[in-house]
Design a protein around this motif. Structure first.
Motif, short mmCIF file in Angstrom:
data_model
loop_
_atom_site.label_atom_id
_atom_site.label_comp_id
_atom_site.label_asym_id
_atom_site.label_seq_id
_atom_site.Cartn_x
_atom_site.Cartn_y
_atom_site.Cartn_z
N ASN A 123 0.86 -1.18 0.00
CA ASN A 123 0.00 0.00 0.00
C ASN A 123 0.90 1.23 0.00
O ASN A 123 1.46 1.59 1.03
CB ASN A 123 -0.89 -0.02 1.25
CG ASN A 123 -1.86 1.15 1.26
OD1 ASN A 123 -1.68 2.12 0.52
ND2 ASN A 123 -2.87 1.07 2.09
N CYS A 153 0.54 4.20 2.79
CA CYS A 153 1.05 4.14 4.17
C CYS A 153 2.39 3.41 4.25
O CYS A 153 3.04 3.43 5.29
CB CYS A 153 0.04 3.43 5.06
SG CYS A 153 -0.23 1.76 4.49
N ASP A 170 2.76 0.14 3.99
CA ASP A 170 2.65 -1.25 4.44
C ASP A 170 2.98 -2.20 3.29
O ASP A 170 2.61 -1.96 2.14
CB ASP A 170 1.22 -1.53 4.93
CG ASP A 170 0.97 -0.93 6.30
OD1 ASP A 170 1.85 -0.22 6.79
OD2 ASP A 170 -0.11 -1.19 6.85
N CYS A 197 0.07 -2.30 9.68
CA CYS A 197 -0.74 -1.98 10.86
C CYS A 197 -1.33 -3.27 11.42
O CYS A 197 -1.24 -4.33 10.79
CB CYS A 197 -1.84 -1.00 10.47
SG CYS A 197 -2.97 -1.67 9.24
N THR A 237 -3.62 -5.11 9.07
CA THR A 237 -2.92 -5.78 7.96
C THR A 237 -2.31 -7.10 8.42
O THR A 237 -2.44 -8.12 7.75
CB THR A 237 -1.79 -4.86 7.41
OG1 THR A 237 -2.40 -3.68 6.91
CG2 THR A 237 -1.01 -5.53 6.31
N ARG A 267 -10.08 1.67 6.12
CA ARG A 267 -9.33 0.55 6.71
C ARG A 267 -9.57 -0.76 5.96
O ARG A 267 -8.89 -1.75 6.22
CB ARG A 267 -9.69 0.36 8.19
CG ARG A 267 -9.50 1.58 9.07
CD ARG A 267 -8.14 2.26 8.91
NE ARG A 267 -6.97 1.47 9.15
CZ ARG A 267 -6.39 1.30 10.33
NH1 ARG A 267 -6.90 1.85 11.40
NH2 ARG A 267 -5.30 0.57 10.43
N CYS A 315 -6.46 -2.05 4.39
CA CYS A 315 -5.51 -2.74 5.27
C CYS A 315 -5.85 -4.23 5.33
O CYS A 315 -4.98 -5.08 5.21
CB CYS A 315 -5.58 -2.20 6.70
SG CYS A 315 -5.48 -0.42 6.86
FE1 FES Z 1 -1.42 0.79 5.89
FE2 FES Z 1 -3.21 -0.39 7.25
S1 FES Z 1 -2.35 1.52 7.68
S2 FES Z 1 -2.53 -0.90 5.29
#
Ligand code: FES
Length: 143
Positions: A39, A42, A44, A69, A72, A127, A130
């Motif tokens: 992602n 953010c 991730d 997070c 995730t 969310r 995630c």
């Molecule tokens: Fe990045 Fe959850 S904050 S995928």
């Protein structure tokens, strides 16, 4: 606390607990396929590795590593647990049902109760990404 909030709180605690102690981290042995889920918003990143049976029809094992997070990580861990041992066809069906539940299109997954801890996320569209990060990666790997 009303029943609804109590349930949400329990689900949230279960997610945090999973994220702290995932059971499917690492790499499969051997690695038949790998796929990155990421992602860029953010940062991730989840790297999946997959082991198939001899005919490539059954997913024998899924492992993940990376950072993310709590949603995730907990979701990647439960995805690996749920879909290991399934046929490719079954896995794709479950991925689609899970996506529908998160989007609020269907309510609960009766035959996969562990995944229902993510149902509350349907109220927080931002969310959902995630939770679906590793599921989208697996879908891409299976297609
Ligand atoms: Fe990045 Fe959850 S904050 S995928």
């Amino acid at each position: 606390m009303n029943t609804q909030n109590h349930l949400r709180n329990l689900q949230y605690q279960t997610i945090l607990e999973r994220a702290k102690h995932p059971q499917n981290q690492g790499k499969t042995n051997p690695i038949h396929q790998q796929q990155l889920g990421n992602n860029p918003i953010c940062g991730d990143r989840i790297e999946l590795t997959i082991k198939f049976n001899q005919t490539n029809q059954i997913i024998e094992d899924i492992k993940f590593q990376g950072k993310g997070c709590a949603l995730t990580i907990a979701s990647a861990d439960l995805m690996a647990e749920t879909l290991s041992g399934k046929t490719v066809e079954e896995a794709l069906e479950i991925i689609e049902k899970f996506r529908q539940m998160l989007k609020g299109e269907i309510s609960l997954l009766d035959n996969l109760p562990k995944l229902n801890i993510f149902q509350g996320v349907s109220q927080f569209p931002i969310r959902i990404k995630c939770v679906l990060l590793s599921w989208h990666a697996l879908k891409a790997a299976l297609k």
